[in-house]
Design a protein around this motif. Structure first.
Motif, PDB file in Angstrom:
ATOM      1  N   GLY A 643       6.965  20.392  61.731  1.00  9.47           N
ATOM      2  CA  GLY A 643       8.167  20.079  60.967  1.00  9.47           C
ATOM      3  C   GLY A 643       9.211  21.172  61.027  1.00  9.47           C
ATOM      4  O   GLY A 643      10.054  21.289  60.131  1.00  9.47           O
ATOM      5  N   GLY A 644       9.193  21.982  62.085  1.00  9.68           N
ATOM      6  CA  GLY A 644      10.167  23.069  62.225  1.00  9.68           C
ATOM      7  C   GLY A 644      11.438  22.621  62.918  1.00  9.68           C
ATOM      8  O   GLY A 644      11.727  21.440  63.041  1.00  9.68           O
ATOM      9  N   GLY A 645      12.197  23.586  63.392  1.00  8.79           N
ATOM     10  CA  GLY A 645      13.419  23.290  64.134  1.00  8.79           C
ATOM     11  C   GLY A 645      14.685  23.386  63.324  1.00  8.79           C
ATOM     12  O   GLY A 645      15.748  22.958  63.793  1.00  8.79           O
ATOM     13  N   ALA A 646      14.618  23.956  62.111  1.00  6.00           N
ATOM     14  CA  ALA A 646      15.830  24.038  61.288  1.00  6.00           C
ATOM     15  C   ALA A 646      16.919  24.859  61.964  1.00  6.00           C
ATOM     16  O   ALA A 646      18.112  24.643  61.723  1.00  6.00           O
ATOM     17  CB  ALA A 646      15.491  24.632  59.916  1.00  6.00           C
ATOM     18  N   SER A 647      16.517  25.788  62.841  1.00  2.73           N
ATOM     19  CA  SER A 647      17.523  26.622  63.504  1.00  2.73           C
ATOM     20  C   SER A 647      18.434  25.800  64.403  1.00  2.73           C
ATOM     21  O   SER A 647      19.559  26.215  64.700  1.00  2.73           O
ATOM     22  CB  SER A 647      16.840  27.710  64.332  1.00  2.73           C
ATOM     23  OG  SER A 647      16.001  27.143  65.319  1.00  2.73           O
ATOM     24  N   PHE A 648      17.969  24.622  64.837  1.00  2.00           N
ATOM     25  CA  PHE A 648      18.798  23.786  65.691  1.00  2.00           C
ATOM     26  C   PHE A 648      19.938  23.120  64.923  1.00  2.00           C
ATOM     27  O   PHE A 648      20.794  22.472  65.527  1.00  2.00           O
ATOM     28  CB  PHE A 648      17.940  22.721  66.385  1.00  2.00           C
ATOM     29  CG  PHE A 648      16.911  23.294  67.316  1.00  2.00           C
ATOM     30  CD1 PHE A 648      17.278  24.162  68.326  1.00  2.00           C
ATOM     31  CD2 PHE A 648      15.572  22.993  67.167  1.00  2.00           C
ATOM     32  CE1 PHE A 648      16.336  24.716  69.178  1.00  2.00           C
ATOM     33  CE2 PHE A 648      14.615  23.530  68.014  1.00  2.00           C
ATOM     34  CZ  PHE A 648      15.005  24.393  69.020  1.00  2.00           C
ATOM     35  N   GLU A 649      19.945  23.262  63.620  1.00  2.00           N
ATOM     36  CA  GLU A 649      21.031  22.711  62.815  1.00  2.00           C
ATOM     37  C   GLU A 649      22.197  23.681  62.687  1.00  2.00           C
ATOM     38  O   GLU A 649      23.290  23.292  62.282  1.00  2.00           O
ATOM     39  CB  GLU A 649      20.511  22.342  61.418  1.00  2.00           C
ATOM     40  CG  GLU A 649      19.377  21.318  61.437  1.00  2.00           C
ATOM     41  CD  GLU A 649      18.935  20.930  60.034  1.00  2.00           C
ATOM     42  OE1 GLU A 649      19.663  21.267  59.074  1.00  2.00           O
ATOM     43  OE2 GLU A 649      17.872  20.298  59.896  1.00  2.00           O
ATOM     44  N   GLU A 650      21.947  24.952  63.008  1.00  3.24           N
ATOM     45  CA  GLU A 650      22.947  25.982  62.750  1.00  3.24           C
ATOM     46  C   GLU A 650      24.212  25.798  63.581  1.00  3.24           C
ATOM     47  O   GLU A 650      25.317  26.037  63.109  1.00  3.24           O
ATOM     48  CB  GLU A 650      22.352  27.365  63.014  1.00  3.24           C
ATOM     49  CG  GLU A 650      21.336  27.815  61.980  1.00  3.24           C
ATOM     50  CD  GLU A 650      21.967  27.978  60.607  1.00  3.24           C
ATOM     51  OE1 GLU A 650      23.105  28.464  60.521  1.00  3.24           O
ATOM     52  OE2 GLU A 650      21.323  27.592  59.625  1.00  3.24           O
ATOM     53  N   GLY A 651      24.047  25.409  64.851  1.00  5.09           N
ATOM     54  CA  GLY A 651      25.200  25.327  65.739  1.00  5.09           C
ATOM     55  C   GLY A 651      26.272  24.398  65.216  1.00  5.09           C
ATOM     56  O   GLY A 651      27.460  24.773  65.135  1.00  5.09           O
ATOM     57  N   ALA A 652      25.904  23.185  64.845  1.00  6.87           N
ATOM     58  CA  ALA A 652      26.879  22.219  64.350  1.00  6.87           C
ATOM     59  C   ALA A 652      27.491  22.680  63.041  1.00  6.87           C
ATOM     60  O   ALA A 652      28.696  22.514  62.805  1.00  6.87           O
ATOM     61  CB  ALA A 652      26.220  20.846  64.175  1.00  6.87           C
ATOM     62  N   ARG A 653      26.675  23.268  62.177  1.00  7.93           N
ATOM     63  CA  ARG A 653      27.210  23.728  60.891  1.00  7.93           C
ATOM     64  C   ARG A 653      28.287  24.790  61.104  1.00  7.93           C
ATOM     65  O   ARG A 653      29.345  24.765  60.469  1.00  7.93           O
ATOM     66  CB  ARG A 653      26.081  24.288  60.030  1.00  7.93           C
ATOM     67  CG  ARG A 653      25.145  23.221  59.468  1.00  7.93           C
ATOM     68  CD  ARG A 653      24.523  23.648  58.155  1.00  7.93           C
ATOM     69  NE  ARG A 653      23.638  24.785  58.309  1.00  7.93           N
ATOM     70  CZ  ARG A 653      22.310  24.720  58.328  1.00  7.93           C
ATOM     71  NH1 ARG A 653      21.715  23.552  58.242  1.00  7.93           N
ATOM     72  NH2 ARG A 653      21.579  25.801  58.440  1.00  7.93           N
ATOM     73  N   LYS A 654      28.019  25.730  61.994  1.00  6.62           N
ATOM     74  CA  LYS A 654      28.979  26.797  62.244  1.00  6.62           C
ATOM     75  C   LYS A 654      30.251  26.256  62.883  1.00  6.62           C
ATOM     76  O   LYS A 654      31.369  26.657  62.529  1.00  6.62           O
ATOM     77  CB  LYS A 654      28.347  27.862  63.144  1.00  6.62           C
ATOM     78  CG  LYS A 654      27.255  28.674  62.460  1.00  6.62           C
ATOM     79  CD  LYS A 654      26.652  29.688  63.428  1.00  6.62           C
ATOM     80  CE  LYS A 654      25.545  30.495  62.768  1.00  6.62           C
ATOM     81  NZ  LYS A 654      24.911  31.449  63.738  1.00  6.62           N
ATOM     82  N   LEU A 655      30.088  25.342  63.849  1.00  4.95           N
ATOM     83  CA  LEU A 655      31.261  24.801  64.540  1.00  4.95           C
ATOM     84  C   LEU A 655      32.158  24.020  63.586  1.00  4.95           C
ATOM     85  O   LEU A 655      33.378  24.186  63.583  1.00  4.95           O
ATOM     86  CB  LEU A 655      30.816  23.903  65.696  1.00  4.95           C
ATOM     87  CG  LEU A 655      30.346  24.611  66.965  1.00  4.95           C
ATOM     88  CD1 LEU A 655      29.785  23.605  67.949  1.00  4.95           C
ATOM     89  CD2 LEU A 655      31.479  25.394  67.601  1.00  4.95           C
ATOM     90  N   VAL A 656      31.546  23.163  62.781  1.00  8.00           N
ATOM     91  CA  VAL A 656      32.354  22.352  61.868  1.00  8.00           C
ATOM     92  C   VAL A 656      33.003  23.236  60.813  1.00  8.00           C
ATOM     93  O   VAL A 656      34.150  23.012  60.411  1.00  8.00           O
ATOM     94  CB  VAL A 656      31.502  21.233  61.230  1.00  8.00           C
ATOM     95  CG1 VAL A 656      32.317  20.467  60.189  1.00  8.00           C
ATOM     96  CG2 VAL A 656      31.007  20.272  62.308  1.00  8.00           C
ATOM     97  N   ALA A 657      32.303  24.267  60.378  1.00 10.30           N
ATOM     98  CA  ALA A 657      32.883  25.193  59.385  1.00 10.30           C
ATOM     99  C   ALA A 657      34.111  25.894  59.934  1.00 10.30           C
ATOM    100  O   ALA A 657      35.012  26.275  59.174  1.00 10.30           O
ATOM    101  CB  ALA A 657      31.839  26.208  58.953  1.00 10.30           C
TER     102      ALA A 657
END
Length: 777
Positions: A643-657
């Motif tokens: 159930g890992g992989g949370a780091s793969f969410e960072e890219g989109a969050r940073k770009l949209v921010a």
């Protein structure tokens, strides 16, 4: 009393048979234990106190929350709250190690192991660690076996141990055993147990300091519960075989590492209760047959067990020189350390059920690490390749050439028009189009050689891309003085024919798209400059005139553009899109499709002239390293299981921010022709954004996965993925209107950013254009 007499009395005391081997644990919450510890301190038994409990609690709390970065005051408050108002001295246990006279303050057992094993994750999952902790491991022979026992304890493979060896440490043993010269003369079981307890004072260790005999082997293997594994490392050939006979009778698996070429034997008597001992190498020989043999008489049997056709260079002289120039079998610290690693790694996988075989295995460093066996490494992209990448970027951005005004619609004119068309965007830059020229008619078709991906639901992505290409061709034709009539899906019997374009002199105004000419001709000059821009941007608010121009452009194409510009909405959009990215990369099927689109080096980029050039992602070195690791599915399969992989969410969050806005372009209808017409609206919107200096990045994968779930029942996705997507739709609908009767064409990220340094290439026109009729009319 003389100095010699005094030293002699102390030596006699420390060499006593009852040398302490386990610590005593005291809890200050227990009055009796508090009193006992007080008496110990008052007698002067304690030489040193080690109390780092507050630091242990702080580390425990931060280990549980890796994304937490508290300041010192916040961390201190968290530690105090964890202690629950009790003084730190009363928390956990005080471990008294009598052999070193140290008193050490440690966490309670479960927290101690949680923190000590926290760095095992995710080499070992929490569930696996719990299973391993409950295992009982028996070890015979505490030379090589001591290293294995200590490594097993250190890795958390087992919490209950039984150790058997009659021997004491000699000075010559220190060439391979982890011990101190001060330990010479102590039982090897005592030394091993002490080292294990110093790693974890909560272990349960039983010792057999007189070794094993026929009378006590069964008690060793099953007393207090059957052992889950036997690690056999003894020198006595009789006990080596007899212990196996009893282990097989009790269905206990056996591991043995031989300190020769990294040789490891695995005997799964738990799975194969009738398996021959030692792989049948001693077929016909029982332990009783070996009991009375002399050392010399045992040599043939030892050779049968080793069964070495190709022994190591130093093996034969070591064997034949025993009793001549050397007194016993030679072993090295490096071999013992390797053996401990092999035993521990194999034991872990065996006990977890991920390794089930029996057999003999070699991990020979002399074979694996030698001249000529170097691994070929892929170095960082050299300067010539970077220069070639820059040439490719210039080629991709080279100005297009409109057909000459008044030139007949010959093959060269059609090529130029199609060269404009193929500058259109397509999902994954797959370029799903094929063009067939028949005089003044140009057929725009789906490339049947391209298999649809999960994102290309009902070929909607391909229809969209072809619609965008048609808009480019129309704009280029009108800029050159040709009128273009576009018919979408003109032949119901030929679904691969998405558009049919008819060219005439001048402007006949007959166009199924229904858009007036207006600003279309000036947009043609932006076709060659339109690109995907993945630069973060400056989070500058979207200017009102720009928002109005984009909204108006969509309306003129009978489409709708919904924008999110508020910071709260953008932050939530980033979280939603990040979760979508995580799902996409952690799904085996979606991962396969995604990686098939990626182009990883200059040679691949120039050879294929399609797909996503990794250089266009504009990643820093860290992110590039991460995506390179994620390239291969086996690297991700385990992350998915835990159930890992949370780091793969960072890219989109940073770009949209870092964006000015996100927007969803939609059009009424969900049929193929809606997506085809929508492609034209999309291209006009993108060109309009480019003309106003806006950077555009599509983040559309989530929309097409949602379409697959909502209109296709989630075919190709598993139930967990479907449920995740449904939850994301609910969240997305709170910030962007959801119109089930509309085709959601694209979700774009808008920002003010400099142009990208690298652009994607397009295949040559000749690869996608075929002439099937007369050149002109």
């Amino acid at each position: 009393m003389s100095l010699e007499t005094l030293i002699g009395s102390l030596t006699a005391a420390t060499a006593a048979e009852d040398a302490p081997l386990r610590p005593t644990l005291y809890s200050l919450d227990d009055p009796a234990q508090r009193t006992a510890l007080g008496a110990l301190v008052e007698r002067g038994e304690v030489a040193a106190v080690r109390d780092a409990l507050a630091e242990q609690v702080a580390e425990l709390l931060t280990a549980r929350r890796p994304d937490w970065s508290p300041d010192p005051d916040e961390l201190a408050a968290a530690v105090e709250a964890h202690l629950g108002g009790r003084p730190a001295s009363a928390y956990g246990s005080w471990a008294w190690y009598p052999w070193s006279r140290q008193l050490v303050h440690v966490l309670p057992r479960d927290e101690y192991r949680e923190l000590r094993q926290s760095r095992n994750r995710y080499k070992i999952t929490a569930k696996e660690q719990e299973l391993l902790t409950g295992r009982t491991i028996a070890v015979i022979g505490l030379s090589v076996g001591a290293a294995s026992a200590v490594t097993l304890a250190q890795e958390g493979v087992g919490s209950r141990f039984r150790l058997a060896d009659f021997d004491r440490l000699s000075l010559s043993n220190l060439n391979r055993l982890r011990a101190s010269v001060a330990d010479v003369g102590l039982p090897k079981v005592v030394i091993a147990a002490r080292q294990m307890y110093e790693i974890d004072p909560h272990l349960d260790i039983e010792v057999w300091p007189k070794g094993l005999t026929e009378e006590n082997v069964d008690a060793f293997l099953t007393g207090g519960g059957r052992a889950d594994l036997l690690v056999e490392e003894c020198d006595d050939l009789y006990i080596k075989v007899y212990a196996r006979e009893r282990a097989r009778a009790h269905r206990i698996p056996v591991l043995m590492e031989t300190n020769e070429r990294g040789m490891l034997d695995v005997e799964r008597f738990d799975r194969e209760p009738h398996r021959p001992l030692l792989h049948g190498l001693l077929s016909g020989v029982a332990a009783a047959d070996l009991k009375t043999l002399s050392t010399r008489e045992k040599v043939p049997y030892v050779l049968r067990i080793l069964d070495q056709e190709r022994p190591s260079e130093r093996f034969v002289p070591s064997l034949v020189e025993i009793g001549q120039t050397i007194s016993s079998w030679p072993q090295l610290a490096s071999g013992v350390a390797l053996g401990a690693a092999l035993v521990t790694d194999t034991a872990r996988r065996l006990l977890l059920g991920t390794f089930t075989a029996s057999g003999r295995y070699f991990v020979d460093p002399a074979e694996l690490v030698r001249d000529g066996m170097e691994t070929i490494l892929r170095s960082e992209e050299p300067p010539p390749a970077r220069a070639a990448r820059e040439v490719a970027a210039q080629e991709a951005a080279a100005p297009l050439r409109l057909p000459e005004a008044g030139r007949p619609l010959d093959e060269e004119t059609v090529r130029r028009l199609v060269s404009y068309g193929i500058q259109a965007p397509s999902g994954g830059n797959v370029q799903p189009w094929r063009f067939v020229s028949r005089g003044r008619v140009l057929e725009c078709r789906i490339d049947d050689d391209l298999a649809p991906t999960l994102l290309d639901f009902e070929r909607s992505g391909s229809h969209l891309a072809i619609g965008a290409a048609v808009e480019n061709i129309d704009l280029a034709a009108r800029a050159a003085g040709w009128a273009c009539r576009a018919r979408v899906f003109p032949d119901p019997a030929d679904p691969g024919l998405v558009f049919e374009l008819s060219f005439t002199d001048g402007d006949d105004g007959d166009d199924e798209a229904g858009a007036a000419d207006g600003p279309r001709v000036p947009l043609a000059r932006w076709i060659g400059r339109r690109t995907t821009n993945r630069a973060p941007g400056t989070d500058t608010p979207l200017a009102g005139p720009d928002a109005d121009a984009l909204t108006r452009c969509a309306q003129e194409s009978e489409a709708l553009l919904d924008l999110v510009t508020e910071r709260d909405g953008l932050e939530e959009a980033g979280r939603i899109l990040g979760a979508g990215d995580r799902l996409r990369i952690m799904s085996p099927a979606l991962h396969r499709d995604m990686m098939a689109e990626m182009r990883w080096d200059e040679e691949e980029v120039r050879r294929t002239r399609d797909g996503i050039d990794v250089a266009t992602l504009q990643l820093d070195r860290t992110d590039l390293a991460c995506i390179s690791i994620a390239r291969h599915w086996p690297n991700l399969a385990f992350i998915r299981r835990i159930g890992g992989g949370a780091s793969f969410e960072e890219g989109a969050r940073k770009l949209v921010a870092a964006s000015s806005a996100i927007g969803v372009l939609s059009i009424p209808g969900t049929t193929p022709d809606a997506y085809a017409r929508g492609g034209r609206a999309l291209q006009r919107l993108w060109l309009t954004a480019a003309s106003r200096g806006l950077a555009v990045q599509p983040l559309t994968a989530l929309l097409y996965l949602l379409a697959r779930v909502e209109r296709g029942g989630g075919a190709g996705l598993d139930p967990e993925e479907i449920a995740t997507l449904q939850a994301l739709r609910t969240r997305l609908a709170k910030i962007l209107p959801h119109r089930p009767d509309n085709a959601e064409l694209i979700l774009v990220r808008l920002s003010y950013a400099p142009p990208p340094a690298v652009r994607s290439l397009r295949r040559d026109v000749r690869s996608c254009l075929r002439f099937a009729g007369p050149e002109g009319a």
